[in-house]
Design an enzyme around this catalytic site. Sequence first.
Site, PDB file in Angstrom:
ATOM      1  N   ARG A  31      22.053  19.787  59.284  1.00 44.94           N
ATOM      2  CA  ARG A  31      21.079  20.853  59.020  1.00 44.94           C
ATOM      3  C   ARG A  31      20.969  21.884  60.142  1.00 44.94           C
ATOM      4  NH1 ARG A  31      15.612  18.745  56.384  1.00 44.94           N
ATOM      5  NH2 ARG A  31      15.156  18.333  58.561  1.00 44.94           N
ATOM      6  N   LYS A  55      17.152  29.994  51.086  1.00 43.30           N
ATOM      7  CA  LYS A  55      17.584  28.969  52.050  1.00 43.30           C
ATOM      8  C   LYS A  55      17.524  27.575  51.440  1.00 43.30           C
ATOM      9  CE  LYS A  55      15.032  26.272  53.464  1.00 43.30           C
ATOM     10  NZ  LYS A  55      13.961  25.330  53.801  1.00 43.30           N
ATOM     11  N   ARG A 106       6.252  22.738  56.491  1.00 41.34           N
ATOM     12  CA  ARG A 106       6.227  22.590  55.038  1.00 41.34           C
ATOM     13  C   ARG A 106       4.873  22.948  54.404  1.00 41.34           C
ATOM     14  NH1 ARG A 106      10.778  20.808  52.839  1.00 41.34           N
ATOM     15  NH2 ARG A 106      12.221  19.503  54.024  1.00 41.34           N
ATOM     16  N   ASP A 140      13.259  27.153  46.751  1.00 43.55           N
ATOM     17  CA  ASP A 140      12.702  27.627  45.472  1.00 43.55           C
ATOM     18  C   ASP A 140      11.174  27.696  45.500  1.00 43.55           C
ATOM     19  OD1 ASP A 140      12.852  24.839  45.644  1.00 43.55           O
ATOM     20  OD2 ASP A 140      13.031  24.547  43.497  1.00 43.55           O
ATOM     21  N   ASP A 141      10.521  26.661  46.053  1.00 42.23           N
ATOM     22  CA  ASP A 141       9.057  26.675  46.080  1.00 42.23           C
ATOM     23  C   ASP A 141       8.521  27.780  46.985  1.00 42.23           C
ATOM     24  OD1 ASP A 141       8.799  24.646  44.338  1.00 42.23           O
ATOM     25  OD2 ASP A 141       8.380  23.081  45.826  1.00 42.23           O
ATOM     26  N   MET A 185      22.458  13.845  52.001  1.00 38.24           N
ATOM     27  CA  MET A 185      21.196  14.503  51.672  1.00 38.24           C
ATOM     28  C   MET A 185      21.276  15.359  50.416  1.00 38.24           C
ATOM     29  SD  MET A 185      18.953  16.150  54.663  1.00 38.24           S
ATOM     30  CE  MET A 185      17.788  15.124  55.556  1.00 38.24           C
TER      31      MET A 185
HETATM   32  P1  FBP Z   1      14.447  22.182  51.933  1.00 37.79           P
HETATM   33  O1  FBP Z   1      14.474  22.064  50.431  1.00 37.79           O
HETATM   34  O2  FBP Z   1      13.119  22.529  52.460  1.00 37.79           O
HETATM   35  O3  FBP Z   1      15.513  23.119  52.411  1.00 37.79           O
HETATM   36  O4  FBP Z   1      14.807  20.764  52.577  1.00 37.79           O
HETATM   37  C1  FBP Z   1      15.799  19.975  52.001  1.00 37.79           C
HETATM   38  C2  FBP Z   1      15.988  18.661  52.754  1.00 37.79           C
HETATM   39  O5  FBP Z   1      16.893  18.810  53.816  1.00 37.79           O
HETATM   40  C3  FBP Z   1      16.448  17.591  51.768  1.00 37.79           C
HETATM   41  O6  FBP Z   1      17.841  17.557  51.672  1.00 37.79           O
HETATM   42  C4  FBP Z   1      15.836  16.346  52.349  1.00 37.79           C
HETATM   43  O7  FBP Z   1      15.560  15.403  51.354  1.00 37.79           O
HETATM   44  C5  FBP Z   1      14.564  16.828  52.952  1.00 37.79           C
HETATM   45  O8  FBP Z   1      14.766  18.178  53.274  1.00 37.79           O
HETATM   46  C6  FBP Z   1      14.145  16.073  54.182  1.00 37.79           C
HETATM   47  O9  FBP Z   1      12.892  16.538  54.580  1.00 37.79           O
HETATM   48  P2  FBP Z   1      12.270  16.345  56.033  1.00 37.79           P
HETATM   49  O10 FBP Z   1      12.931  17.344  56.919  1.00 37.79           O
HETATM   50  O11 FBP Z   1      10.834  16.670  55.839  1.00 37.79           O
HETATM   51  O12 FBP Z   1      12.558  14.954  56.479  1.00 37.79           O
END
Ligand code: FBP
Length: 553
Positions: free
Chosen positions: A429, A202, A145, A175-176, A250
Amino acid sequence: MKISSLQKARYEYSPKLPGMLRHGISAICVKEGEETQSVADQETIKALFPNTYGKKEITFEKGENTSEAKKQVVGVILSGGQAPGGHNVICGLYDALKATNPENELYGFKNGPSGLIEDDYLIFDDEYIDEYRNTGGFDIIGSGRTKLETQEQFAVAAEVCKKHGITAIVIIGGDDSNTNAAVLAEYFAANNTGVQVIGCPKTIDGDLKNEDIECSFGFDTATKTYSELIGNIERDANSAKKYWHFIKVMGRSASHVALECALETQPNICLVSEEVSAKKMSLSQIADYIADSVEKRAAKGMNFGVAIIPEGVVEFVPEFSKLIAEINELLAGSKADEFNALPTWKDKYAFIENGLTKESMDVFAILPEGIQQQLFLERDPHGNVQVSLIESEKLFSALVADKLAERKEAGTYKGKFNALHHFFGYEGRCAFPSNFDADYCYSLGYNAFMLIQYGYTGYLSKISNLSKPANEWVAGGMPITKMMNIERRHGEDKPVIKKALVELEGKPFKYFEAHREEWAENTCYVYPGAIQYYGPADVCDITTKTLALEQGE
Ligand code: FBP
């Protein structure tokens, strides 16, 4: 490596490309469309992206390939949370790159954007790539991240690219990450590095979509996985007839995932955060809304049900966001140490009572003690409450239980209420991508290489017409600046891709709204079952209800 029978079988699956990309690399030509403008704040964004703003929308067609013959060395990065199909983006990119010229090379920067800065990479070959075809996960190179956003990082990235002779970078992210891809593209162009940047959309959250990008990859597989599980729970509830299941799904902010699961499974309740915000609903109103369904069903002898709660909902409850802001303030800086030094929860409670406004204290007081403590224990590195860790499924079931106890007192409710809790997030995921995601992702990657080959930069790989069979899909590219507007982020005005929340006037929500009353009182469950990879196309290749409704199917 030991692999499952399904993984072995999936290695053999040939992802479907859009019709116009199926005739071999030598038969792909480009058709330029209109010049583009950003969705808002045109002058500001134009000034910020002088080299990449206003470029033309493009589509690919069958025809003679007129791209320049030069050796391409491409670097790819996976950014952010995992989403099923990421491996296929890389496979599609690799296959197009090698089919164009076997001398071309693909570098995978490891563990997210930081891999580019740290020059941590591997070079793909057939043997390595083949192990990841049509599989879930991001373990092919790992993800992270870290954000690529500062000029210093860009300068290091340019150095790393120069060192390896890299001609293009592909960023697979939300988006970011794609906003940052546009900024990086502009930097590379402004500094004449000769390095192109292409993004791929994605996120399982489904919130990177707009009039050009019909959906982000991973949403299809993740929602199908959750819907399978929710359907199974519904059938269990309808068999045993003794539990109410509160299921959090999620989706950090938008409720697309929750809404899609509701459209697939027809539960008794599904909260939609965007509606909660628009109607300024309080926790008590939401609890009453759920309790109404529990009461009506109990009156018909059905002491069971299923409620879907979107992960981000509490942040959309105005009084709750105010409470969070006050708690963050209450524990800012050294005040956190003072709080942590207090010996008992009773002392801490008194400290909280002293520090919060009466309004926020009233909200705090109705929360179950476990949630109250969570608000003070779970902090992020900046000292803020981690809203995503709040067990909102437990919060709402506890509030509903209180409401039902009051109604029992008043004699209006005579049922039994036993709640069970679930959270579905990580389960979806890294699932094997559905045929849709396997095809869509492979196409995004293949198409990304065609954009590189034709010299485009600052573009998002775009595959559209997605509710139709893959041979009718349309491949092309859209300048990322077209999707941008200016938003206030961390106290600064920033050019960003607009995050797509659930539209309350949109067809998916309207469909849900028209049916939810019936679903709340009766048992209208639908059981989608597991994702099918082999069999008839109307079972295996269908995409989401959200996409179908949005596209008027
Ligand atoms: P992205 O926006 O990077 O695709 O991630 C989304 C997500 O899966 C969300 O649904 C969830 O809140 C978050 O990531 C969880 O983040 P982490 O993997 O850091 O626990």
